[in-house]
Write an enzyme that holds these catalytic residues in place. Structure first.
Site, PDB file in Angstrom:
ATOM      1  N   ARG A  88       7.107   8.339  -6.924  1.00 28.50           N
ATOM      2  CA  ARG A  88       5.795   8.819  -7.341  1.00 28.50           C
ATOM      3  C   ARG A  88       5.813  10.282  -7.720  1.00 28.50           C
ATOM      4  NH1 ARG A  88       2.735   4.815  -4.441  1.00 28.50           N
ATOM      5  NH2 ARG A  88       0.486   5.065  -4.575  1.00 28.50           N
ATOM      6  N   ARG A 127     -10.727  -5.720  -3.464  1.00 30.60           N
ATOM      7  CA  ARG A 127      -9.457  -6.198  -2.908  1.00 30.60           C
ATOM      8  C   ARG A 127      -9.571  -6.486  -1.421  1.00 30.60           C
ATOM      9  NH1 ARG A 127      -4.069  -2.910  -3.832  1.00 30.60           N
ATOM     10  NH2 ARG A 127      -5.404  -1.178  -3.178  1.00 30.60           N
ATOM     11  N   ARG A 171      -6.914   9.243  -5.491  1.00 33.66           N
ATOM     12  CA  ARG A 171      -5.639   8.590  -5.787  1.00 33.66           C
ATOM     13  C   ARG A 171      -5.346   8.632  -7.277  1.00 33.66           C
ATOM     14  NH1 ARG A 171      -7.107   3.101  -3.037  1.00 33.66           N
ATOM     15  NH2 ARG A 171      -5.114   2.335  -3.860  1.00 33.66           N
TER      16      ARG A 171
HETATM   17  P1  AP5 Z   1       0.112   2.130  -2.388  1.00 30.09           P
HETATM   18  O1  AP5 Z   1      -0.053   1.093  -1.377  1.00 30.09           O
HETATM   19  O2  AP5 Z   1       1.320   2.166  -3.222  1.00 30.09           O
HETATM   20  O3  AP5 Z   1      -1.192   2.121  -3.292  1.00 30.09           O
HETATM   21  P2  AP5 Z   1      -1.370   2.382  -4.878  1.00 30.09           P
HETATM   22  O4  AP5 Z   1      -0.235   2.886  -5.644  1.00 30.09           O
HETATM   23  O5  AP5 Z   1      -2.584   3.202  -4.911  1.00 30.09           O
HETATM   24  O6  AP5 Z   1      -1.424   1.000  -5.458  1.00 30.09           O
HETATM   25  P3  AP5 Z   1      -2.324  -0.181  -5.028  1.00 30.09           P
HETATM   26  O7  AP5 Z   1      -1.658  -0.942  -3.939  1.00 30.09           O
HETATM   27  O8  AP5 Z   1      -3.732   0.273  -4.792  1.00 30.09           O
HETATM   28  O9  AP5 Z   1      -2.344  -0.967  -6.404  1.00 30.09           O
HETATM   29  P4  AP5 Z   1      -1.489  -2.202  -6.947  1.00 30.09           P
HETATM   30  O10 AP5 Z   1      -1.014  -1.806  -8.298  1.00 30.09           O
HETATM   31  O11 AP5 Z   1      -0.466  -2.672  -5.977  1.00 30.09           O
HETATM   32  O12 AP5 Z   1      -2.670  -3.251  -7.095  1.00 30.09           O
HETATM   33  P5  AP5 Z   1      -2.780  -4.783  -6.623  1.00 30.09           P
HETATM   34  O13 AP5 Z   1      -1.702  -5.594  -7.282  1.00 30.09           O
HETATM   35  O14 AP5 Z   1      -2.931  -4.895  -5.160  1.00 30.09           O
HETATM   36  O15 AP5 Z   1      -0.010   3.575  -1.705  1.00 30.09           O
HETATM   37  C1  AP5 Z   1      -1.009   3.878  -0.767  1.00 30.09           C
HETATM   38  C2  AP5 Z   1      -0.855   5.310  -0.259  1.00 30.09           C
HETATM   39  O16 AP5 Z   1       0.401   5.463   0.420  1.00 30.09           O
HETATM   40  C3  AP5 Z   1      -0.841   6.402  -1.333  1.00 30.09           C
HETATM   41  O17 AP5 Z   1      -2.140   6.807  -1.703  1.00 30.09           O
HETATM   42  C4  AP5 Z   1      -0.058   7.510  -0.625  1.00 30.09           C
HETATM   43  O18 AP5 Z   1      -0.868   8.181   0.314  1.00 30.09           O
HETATM   44  C5  AP5 Z   1       0.990   6.732   0.140  1.00 30.09           C
HETATM   45  N1  AP5 Z   1       2.221   6.521  -0.645  1.00 30.09           N
HETATM   46  C6  AP5 Z   1       2.744   5.314  -1.039  1.00 30.09           C
HETATM   47  N2  AP5 Z   1       3.880   5.482  -1.736  1.00 30.09           N
HETATM   48  C7  AP5 Z   1       4.099   6.814  -1.798  1.00 30.09           C
HETATM   49  C8  AP5 Z   1       5.117   7.624  -2.399  1.00 30.09           C
HETATM   50  N3  AP5 Z   1       6.149   7.064  -3.076  1.00 30.09           N
HETATM   51  N4  AP5 Z   1       5.031   8.974  -2.258  1.00 30.09           N
HETATM   52  C9  AP5 Z   1       4.012   9.545  -1.582  1.00 30.09           C
HETATM   53  N5  AP5 Z   1       3.014   8.846  -0.998  1.00 30.09           N
HETATM   54  C10 AP5 Z   1       3.056   7.482  -1.096  1.00 30.09           C
HETATM   55  O19 AP5 Z   1      -4.165  -5.173  -7.337  1.00 30.09           O
HETATM   56  C11 AP5 Z   1      -5.385  -4.586  -6.938  1.00 30.09           C
HETATM   57  C12 AP5 Z   1      -6.507  -5.646  -6.941  1.00 30.09           C
HETATM   58  O20 AP5 Z   1      -6.688  -6.137  -8.278  1.00 30.09           O
HETATM   59  C13 AP5 Z   1      -6.185  -6.860  -6.075  1.00 30.09           C
HETATM   60  O21 AP5 Z   1      -7.366  -7.273  -5.451  1.00 30.09           O
HETATM   61  C14 AP5 Z   1      -5.695  -7.917  -7.071  1.00 30.09           C
HETATM   62  O22 AP5 Z   1      -5.997  -9.229  -6.645  1.00 30.09           O
HETATM   63  C15 AP5 Z   1      -6.460  -7.552  -8.345  1.00 30.09           C
HETATM   64  N6  AP5 Z   1      -5.675  -7.796  -9.563  1.00 30.09           N
HETATM   65  C16 AP5 Z   1      -4.338  -7.551  -9.768  1.00 30.09           C
HETATM   66  N7  AP5 Z   1      -3.975  -7.881 -11.018  1.00 30.09           N
HETATM   67  C17 AP5 Z   1      -5.113  -8.317 -11.650  1.00 30.09           C
HETATM   68  C18 AP5 Z   1      -5.380  -8.807 -12.987  1.00 30.09           C
HETATM   69  N8  AP5 Z   1      -4.416  -8.879 -13.904  1.00 30.09           N
HETATM   70  N9  AP5 Z   1      -6.657  -9.158 -13.277  1.00 30.09           N
HETATM   71  C19 AP5 Z   1      -7.628  -9.077 -12.336  1.00 30.09           C
HETATM   72  N10 AP5 Z   1      -7.442  -8.645 -11.058  1.00 30.09           N
HETATM   73  C20 AP5 Z   1      -6.176  -8.267 -10.728  1.00 30.09           C
HETATM   74 ZN    ZN Z   2       0.123  -2.045  -4.016  1.00 27.91          ZN
END
Ligand code: AP5
Ligand code: ZN
Length: 214
Positions: A88, A127, A171
């Site tokens: 990241r 979610r 975020r």
């Molecule tokens: P992390 O858990 O990685 O959260 P994020 O990057 O903010 O990503 P998300 O999990 O929110 O999104 P996603 O892309 O996985 O979405 P999803 O598929 O679930 O990180 C959390 C925290 O940890 C960070 O803020 C930071 O503090 C820390 N952190 C983590 N890694 C770090 C690093 N490398 N360095 C520093 N800090 C770090 O989908 C979301 C929703 O949409 C779901 O409900 C799903 O069902 C729906 N959905 C998915 N695809 C579709 C579609 N095509 N159409 C409709 N709905 C959909």
């Molecule tokens: Zn995720």
């Protein structure tokens, strides 16, 4: 293969990664899932990360790099690995290159999940997750069979602490200011592919596969 999935919060990385991991027998390394596990177990690392995560900021490079280093040692990861939400920052990307180089391997592809910010509020606030497995659902777009219950384990689903509209804004700021520079880093190495993540889950899956098959 070694593949990185990158993109803003809610873009669908965690939805696509498990299928990719199952079909290829590659390990799925989500630093978000690993951190949430530390938090729920109340470890020293988890105590450090908890507040930072709840505020939508990034935890330190040292912490996440250390976690990935440990996980990469697991045998299943030598077959292949999907990095979800890591790296990241540019220093994380450099550290990953170095780790892989030491084991004689390298990143094969980086897939950017491209999607407008406006779409993400509804995805994030709707979610529901099963913490133990990392499985996620959406109240409208992919509801569980029984509301707020995991289809497979029958255990309750929860809402992530950072899945509010306010924290999402933080975020997104972190993503645009600190994470997007890695896109340039990988594009210069000729490894970057960008897909349209604002499509149905199945279409995103097809685009993802097309971009990582050699
Ligand atoms: P992390 O858990 O990685 O959260 P994020 O990057 O903010 O990503 P998300 O999990 O929110 O999104 P996603 O892309 O996985 O979405 P999803 O598929 O679930 O990180 C959390 C925290 O940890 C960070 O803020 C930071 O503090 C820390 N952190 C983590 N890694 C770090 C690093 N490398 N360095 C520093 N800090 C770090 O989908 C979301 C929703 O949409 C779901 O409900 C799903 O069902 C729906 N959905 C998915 N695809 C579709 C579609 N095509 N159409 C409709 N709905 C959909
Ligand atoms: Zn995720």
């Amino acid at each position: 293969g070694k593949v990185i999935l990158t993109g803003p919060p809610g873009s669908g990385k965690g939805t696509q990664a498990p299928q990719l991991s199952q079909e290829n027998c590659w390990c799925h390394l989500s630093t978000g899932d690993l951190l949430r596990d530390e938090v729920s177990r109340g470890t020293e690392l988890g105590k450090k990360a908890k507040e930072i995560m709840n505020q939508g900021a990034l935890v330190s490079d040292d912490i996440v790099i250390g976690m990935i280093k440990n996980k990469l040692k697991e045998p299943i990861c030598s077959r292949g690995a999907i990095f979800d939400g890591f790296p990241r920052t540019v220093p994380q990307a450099e550290a990953l290159d170095k780790m892989l180089e030491e084991e004689g391997s390298k990143i094969d592809k980086v897939v950017e999940f491209n999607i407008p910010d406006e779409i993400l509020v509804e995805r994030i606030t709707g979610r529901r997750v099963h913490l133990a497995s990392g499985r996620s659902y959406h109240v409208k777009f992919s509801p569980p069979k029984v509301p707020d219950v995991d289809d497979i384990s029958g255990e309750p689903l929860i809402q992530r602490k950072d899945d509010t509209a306010e924290v999402l804004n933080k975020r997104l700021q972190a993503y645009h200011s600190t994470t997007t520079p890695i896109l340039n880093y990988y594009s210069q190495k000729g490894l970057l592919a960008t897909i349209n993540a604002n499509q149905p889950v199945k279409t995103v899956w097809e685009d993802l596969l097309r971009n990582i098959s050699p």
